[in-house]
Design an enzyme around this catalytic site. Structure first.
Site, PDB file in Angstrom:
ATOM      1  N   ASP A 232       0.828  -1.205   0.000  1.00 28.53           N
ATOM      2  CA  ASP A 232       0.000   0.000   0.000  1.00 28.53           C
ATOM      3  C   ASP A 232       0.865   1.259   0.000  1.00 28.53           C
ATOM      4  O   ASP A 232       2.070   1.222   0.268  1.00 28.53           O
ATOM      5  CB  ASP A 232      -0.917  -0.022   1.228  1.00 28.53           C
ATOM      6  CG  ASP A 232      -2.270   0.630   0.963  1.00 28.53           C
ATOM      7  OD1 ASP A 232      -2.359   1.438   0.025  1.00 28.53           O
ATOM      8  OD2 ASP A 232      -3.211   0.352   1.705  1.00 28.53           O
ATOM      9  N   ASP A 296     -10.231   3.159  -3.701  1.00 24.71           N
ATOM     10  CA  ASP A 296     -11.043   2.603  -2.616  1.00 24.71           C
ATOM     11  C   ASP A 296     -12.520   2.856  -2.850  1.00 24.71           C
ATOM     12  O   ASP A 296     -13.355   2.395  -2.080  1.00 24.71           O
ATOM     13  CB  ASP A 296     -10.648   3.229  -1.272  1.00 24.71           C
ATOM     14  CG  ASP A 296      -9.560   2.411  -0.605  1.00 24.71           C
ATOM     15  OD1 ASP A 296      -9.101   1.430  -1.208  1.00 24.71           O
ATOM     16  OD2 ASP A 296      -9.172   2.760   0.519  1.00 24.71           O
TER      17      ASP A 296
HETATM   18  C1  DGJ Z   1      -5.988   1.811   1.430  1.00 23.69           C
HETATM   19  C2  DGJ Z   1      -6.323   0.643   0.549  1.00 23.69           C
HETATM   20  O1  DGJ Z   1      -6.730   1.077  -0.704  1.00 23.69           O
HETATM   21  C3  DGJ Z   1      -7.407  -0.203   1.223  1.00 23.69           C
HETATM   22  O2  DGJ Z   1      -7.795  -1.249   0.373  1.00 23.69           O
HETATM   23  C4  DGJ Z   1      -6.880  -0.722   2.530  1.00 23.69           C
HETATM   24  O3  DGJ Z   1      -5.809  -1.594   2.286  1.00 23.69           O
HETATM   25  C5  DGJ Z   1      -6.440   0.449   3.405  1.00 23.69           C
HETATM   26  N1  DGJ Z   1      -5.527   1.328   2.702  1.00 23.69           N
HETATM   27  C6  DGJ Z   1      -5.791  -0.058   4.669  1.00 23.69           C
HETATM   28  O4  DGJ Z   1      -5.302   0.943   5.444  1.00 23.69           O
END
Ligand code: DGJ
Length: 498
Positions: A232, A296
């Site tokens: 991430d 997201d």
């Molecule tokens: C951002 C990501 O896009 C999500 O899918 C998730 O992994 C969160 N971070 C976790 O903090």
């Protein structure tokens, strides 16, 4: 149709893009490093190579552009094989990760058709929310009293691959790592470093910081049976500095070095680059990763346009596309399982929902669309993608045709109330004109069936109720008649050469 000059910068994170019109009426495009946070002093004899651009020209519109880019990725970058259907625990549990809960999720995910289980954020340090724990890459013993091996063992006994979430380059001010090494932050003297999502960036140009991460990641990936990593990156680099100089470029190069070292050490592991929040969807990071998480925002309606945008540059198999809960995590909108399932079909499919609390109808839907994806995965991941122009901007249509043109699958999504009272015909693309195809309605919203008998708007074209064999030429030139579709619904059409 028409001329398209296209380019994509092979660089991750901060960059600069300029489009200008010259006094001569020409258009000038520049892509490259962002001079604002770039600084390099070359010693005599030293060299520096700036990031490359993949560029090209098409005289037949955006489809050829996309095909060239997709083929480049397929032929020169991507691993062979089909991407596994993934289950990701984020939207089910967020930071409330515990071994027992994750085991339950894994069992249910397997029943739904997942092939890979990914435990998301929250398994390490004191990570109970966005404010703490980043940097402390040690298993949280309250959540996992017997280590993560207990979960991994359960996941593997279910026949699933195991994946885990990390965000290595980040450090929360509230973490043991920061308390021990406050000077490891990527910052400029004289400026108060800014947090983003409550986190600083770790300065990978400091050898001890780099070595710490390499050691922790090697422990995680080397001493546990990990098959997949979701890497991430949840903030931008702002005022990135090392030894008093701007260091965005230097930081990105160290990120590549770290990931390259891990890829070389653990060649069997697949890496997901997440996310666009950190500017991490590009052709340079793709050399080291196998999948992108585009956003997201997993609302199926929004996802239609997000995924369409991404399709211009990247092939379906690298695009994470997840079926979410009935209530969307990001927008709280509700969509039918059919609309969510069909929207997630044309990518690297995932399930990101709570299969434990979902009712049986929902679970049956998850199973159905995961199975449908697997049935068509070979075509979706190895075929040629086509976006179809529809005159009504509220309708999106696209599909994939197998390389030998024998099979195809097309989706028509109705995003909002149609602008026009009649749907334009769906003129398909990529088929063999002289061949005949069996046209099958693979999936449709229930609403189509009701309202017949006087309700003109709902009248179904004959091909939707009686199987038909139609020539490729007809399908491409005349097209298939479409019914009026309700907003936020979709139909799926399969074609088989006869
Ligand atoms: C951002 C990501 O896009 C999500 O899918 C998730 O992994 C969160 N971070 C976790 O903090």
């Amino acid at each position: 149709s028409g001329d398209v000059y296209f380019g994509a910068l092979r660089r991750t994170g901060n960059f600069s893009g300029v489009v200008e019109q010259t006094p001569y009426g020409e258009t000038l495009v520049q892509l490259g490093l962002n001079a604002h946070d770039f600084c390099l002093k070359l010693q005599a004899g030293e060299t520096f190579t700036s990031p490359a651009i993949i560029c090209g020209y098409s005289n037949s519109g955006f489809e050829t552009m996309s095909h060239n880019l997709h083929n480049f990725a397929k032929d020169f970058i991507l691993r062979a094989g089909l991407r596994p259907v993934l289950y990701n625990s984020w939207e089910a549990t967020e930071f409330g990760v515990t071994c027992e809960e994750q085991k339950k999720l894994a069992k249910r995910a397997q029943e739904l058709g997942a092939e890979l289980f990914v435990v998301d954020d929250g398994w390490f340090g004191e990570r109970n929310g966005i404010e703490n724990g980043l940097g402390d890459w040690y298993v949280n013993e309250e959540k996992f009293p017997n280590g993560i091996d207990e979960l991994i063992k359960e996941v593997k006994s279910l026949g699933l691959l195991f994946g885990i979430w990390v965000e290595p380059e980040m450090i929360n001010p509230d973490s043991d790592l920061y308390r021990a090494h406050p000077d490891w932050v990527l910052a400029l003297p004289g400026y108060t470093p800014l947090t983003g999502r409550h986190q600083f960036v770790l300065n990978l140009n400091i050898p001890e910081a780099f070595d710490y991460l390499l050691e922790r990641m090697s422990w995680l990936l080397g001493e546990h049976a990990v098959d997949y990593v979701k890497w991430d990156m949840n903030r931008e680099l702002v005022q990135p500095g090392h030894q008093g100089r701007a260091a965005a470029d230097a930081q990105t190069r160290q990120f590549y070095r770290l990931l390259d070292t891990l890829v070389a050490r653990f060649p069997h592991i697949e890496f997901e680059s997440c996310s666009s929040g950190g500017g991490r969807i590009d052709y340079e990071v793709l050399k080291r990763s196998h999948r992108f998480w585009a956003s997201d925002n997993n609302d199926a309606l929004e996802r239609n346009t997000i995924q369409r945008g991404m399709s211009y540059f990247f092939p379906p198999e690298v695009m994470g596309a997840h079926i979410g809960n009935r209530h969307c995590h990001a927008t709280f909108r509700q969509h039918s399982i059919a609309f969510r399932g069909l929207t997630a079909l044309f990518g690297h499919m995932g399930l990101e929902l709570d299969p434990v609390s979902a009712d049986e109808e929902e679970r049956a839907g998850y199973r159905k669309y995961a199975a449908l994806h697997k049935q068509w995965r070979d075509v979706i991941h190895h075929g040629v993608q086509w976006r179809i122009d529809m005159p009504d901007a509220t309708t999106l249509a696209h599909g994939v045709v197998s390389p030998d043109e024998a099979q195809a699958i097309f989706l028509v999504s109705q995003l909002a109330m149609p602008d026009y009272t009649l749907m334009a015909p769906l003129r398909l693309a990529g088929l063999e004109a002289s061949a005949r195809y069996q046209v099958t309605l693979l999936d449709h919203p229930n609403i189509q069936i009701t309202g017949e008998g006087g309700h003109t708007m709902r009248k179904l074209p004959a091909w939707m109720t009686t199987p038909q064999t139609v020539s490729g030429e007809w399908l491409q030139q005349a097209g298939l008649a479409l019914p009026i579709l309700d907003p936020e619904s979709a139909i799926l059409i399969g074609l088989q050469r006869v």
